[in-house]
Write an enzyme that holds these catalytic residues in place. Structure first.
Site, PDB file in Angstrom:
ATOM      1  CG  ASP A  41      12.493 117.510 -30.190  1.00 52.46           C
ATOM      2  OD1 ASP A  41      11.631 117.450 -31.067  1.00 52.46           O
ATOM      3  OD2 ASP A  41      12.596 116.681 -29.274  1.00 52.46           O
TER       4      ASP A  41
ATOM      5  CG  HIS B 229      10.442 114.148 -28.263  1.00 54.56           C
ATOM      6  ND1 HIS B 229      10.291 115.128 -29.207  1.00 54.56           N
ATOM      7  CD2 HIS B 229       9.188 113.683 -28.012  1.00 54.56           C
ATOM      8  CE1 HIS B 229       9.004 115.255 -29.525  1.00 54.56           C
ATOM      9  NE2 HIS B 229       8.318 114.399 -28.798  1.00 54.56           N
TER      10      HIS B 229
END
Ligand SMILES: *[C@@H]1O[C@H](CO)[C@@H](O)[C@H](O)[C@H]1NC(C)=O
Ligand SMILES: *[C@@H]1O[C@H](CO)[C@@H](O)[C@H](O)[C@H]1NC(C)=O
Ligand SMILES: *[C@@H]1O[C@H](CO)[C@@H](O)[C@H](O)[C@H]1NC(C)=O
Ligand SMILES: *[C@@H]1O[C@H](CO)[C@@H](O)[C@H](O)[C@H]1NC(C)=O
Ligand SMILES: *[C@@H]1O[C@H](CO)[C@@H](O)[C@H](O)[C@H]1NC(C)=O
Length: 372
Positions: free
Chosen positions: A125, A22
C-alpha cells in the site's frame, strides 16, 4: 510442463495500510482473483486487532486460499500506542502519526514474515516505501495497490508534479491542498486498473433475519435513505444535530453491501469514502454526498460530475446545514428533479458490471507474469 507451470501454486502476500478503507479493497481483490484461478494463495498481513475483526466476517469458502498473518507493531518502545490502537479505526486523531511511526518501525518484523513465507509477490500500500525495498532484498517482486480512484490520482499528479495548468480529468475536479507526496515517482510505473472492488452481498455473513434486513423488507421500494459516514470519521455533536435532525442513528458495523442492494433503499447519504462510492454505484443507488476529509471532497465532485449524485452544500464557513441536507435528499430520492440522477445511477451500475470481469482478468494476467 505447461501443465505444471499453470498449476504451480502462486502465493501472494498483501500488506494494506491499517485502515478499513484499505484492508477491504485488498481483501476483495484477493477474493476476486481466487475466483479466477484456483492455484492462488493469499496471505493478508495486518495487526491482530484488525485481523480478529475481519476473520469472522470472511466466508468459509475462502479458508483454503486466503490466510491471515499477524504483524506485530512495537509496543515497549511506544507505550502510548497499546495494541487495540494498532488500527485507524477508533484511533484518537492525535495518535495517527504515532501509528504511522509504529507501522514504519515494524519493518523488521515484516522482513521476518517475508523470510518465512517466501511469497512469489508482494502487494503493498502507500505509506510503506520500506515494504518494496525489503521485498526486493528478498528477490520478491512488489506491486503497489492504490485504493483511491484514478481521477484523484491523475488530478494530483497533473497538478503537483507536472505543473500543469490543465484541469484534469474534468473541469470540476481540481486539486485540494492535501499533503500527498506518494505519487511522486509513479510516472515510470505501469498502471493497471482493477475495476470496482465491491463486496459481494452474499459474502456478508449476516443472516437474512438480521433486524436491519427484516426492517428493510417491510419498506416500500426506494423509500429508505441509508446514512453512513464510514468507519473512520467521527461526527461532532453539532454535525450529528445537523444530520440526524429527524433521523434515527445507529452505531456499529452495518452490512453495507446488503443494505445498498436492498430494493427498499432509494438513496445513500455518504461521506464519499471511495469504497462507499463504489458500493453505491454498483448497486445503482444515487448518492447524497457529504465529504468530510482526505480524498472525499474530490470523490464528491466526481460523483456530481458523473451525475450519480449531488453534494449537500455546506455553509460559507464549511459547516453542515440541515436545510441543505434535507433538500439534497429530497431532490435525489423523491422529487422529479432527481429522476436524471436516479436513472444515471442505474446506467453507470450497468456499465460497471460489464467491465469489471474484463479488468480483473487483466490484473490477474499481469500479476501472474510477474511471478513467472
Ligand atoms: C480493523 O479493521 C477491520 C477491517 O477493516 C475493521 O472492520 C475493524 O473495525 C478494525 N478493528 C478495530 C478493532 O478497529
Ligand atoms: C516485533 O514483534 C514482536 C512480537 O512478535 C514485538 O514484541 C515487537 O515489539 C515487534 N518489534 C517491532 C520493532 O515492531
Ligand atoms: C521510516 O523509517 C525510515 C527508516 O527505515 C526513516 O528514514 C523514516 O523517516 C521513517 N518515517 C517515519 C514517518 O517515521
Ligand atoms: C509552474 O508554472 C507556472 C506558470 O506557468 C510558472 O510560473 C512556475 O514557475 C512553474 N513552476 C515550476 C516549479 O515549474
Ligand atoms: C524518480 O524517478 C526518476 C526517473 O525514474 C529517478 O531518476 C529519480 O531518482 C527518482 N526520484 C526518487 C526520489 O526516487
Amino acid at each position: 510442463m505447461v501443465y505444471s507451470q499453470q498449476h504451480r501454486s502462486i502465493s501472494i502476500l498483501m500488506l494494506p495500510w491499517l485502515t478499513h478503507g484499505h484492508i477491504s479493497p485488498f481483501l476483495e481483490l484477493a477474493k476476486k482473483l481466487t475466483h479466477k484461478r484456483n492455484n492462488l494463495h493469499f496471505y493478508i498481513c495486518s495487526t491482530p486487532v484488525n485481523l480478529t475483526s475481519i476473520k469472522p466476517k470472511l466466508s468459509g469458502k475462502y479458508s483454503h486460499c486466503i490466510e491471515f498473518v499477524e504483524l506485530h507493531l512495537p509496543h515497549d518502545e511506544l507505550p502510548e500506542l497499546p495494541p487495540h490502537y494498532h488500527t485507524t479505526n477508533g484511533l484518537p486523531p492525535h495518535l495517527m502519526s504515532t501509528l504511522k511511526k509504529a507501522f514504519n518501525m515494524s519493518s523488521s518484523n515484516f522482513s521476518d514474515i517475508l523470510q518465512t513465507l517466501k511469497p512469489d509477490l508482494l502487494i503493498y500500500d502507500f505509506l510503506q516505501p520500506w515494504a518494496p525495498s525489503l521485498a526486493l532484498s528478498h528477490n520478491i517482486p512488489a506491486v503497489e495497490f492504490c485504493t483511491i480512484n484514478a481521477a484523484t490520482i491523475i488530478s494530483i499528479f497533473a497538478n503537483h508534479f507536472m505543473n500543469s495548468s490543465l484541469e484534469f480529468p474534468f473541469p470540476g475536479i481540481h486539486l485540494r491542498d492535501y499533503e500527498i507526496r506518494m505519487f511522486k515517482n509513479q510516472s515510470g510505473k505501469k498502471i493497471v486498473p482493477v475495476g470496482p472492488l465491491v463486496q459481494d452481498p452474499l459474502d456478508q455473513k449476516t443472516d437474512e433475519e438480521s433486524p436491519i434486513i427484516q426492517w428493510l423488507n417491510k419498506r416500500e421500494k426506494s423509500s429508505v435513505v441509508y446514512v453512513s459516514f464510514g468507519s473512520e470519521y467521527f461526527l461532532s455533536k453539532k454535525e450529528i444535530e445537523e444530520i440526524a435532525h429527524k433521523l434515527d442513528l445507529s452505531k456499529g458495523w452495518a452490512p453495507q453491501a446488503k443494505i445498498l442492494q436492498h430494493p427498499g433503499v432509494g438513496g445513500f447519504v455518504s461521506h464519499c469514502g471511495w469504497s462507499s462510492v463504489l458500493e453505491s454505484i454498483k448497486f445503482g443507488v444515487p448518492i447524497i454526498a457529504m465529504p468530510m476529509q482526505l480524498d472525499q471532497p474530490v470523490n464528491a465532485i466526481l460523483v456530481e460530475e458523473v451525475g450519480v449524485g449531488v453534494e449537500a452544500k455546506r455553509a460559507e464557513g464549511g459547516g453542515l446545514q440541515r436545510e441543505a441536507i434535507a433538500e439534497a435528499i429530497g431532490d435525489v430520492v423523491v422529487k422529479e428533479i432527481g429522476e436524471g440522477v436516479r436513472m444515471k445511477a442505474l446506467e453507470v451500475s450497468d456499465n460497471m458490471k460489464k467491465i469489471e470481469d474484463e479488468e480483473i482478468n487483466d490484473v490477474l494476467e499481469q500479476l501472474v507474469q510477474l511471478c513467472a
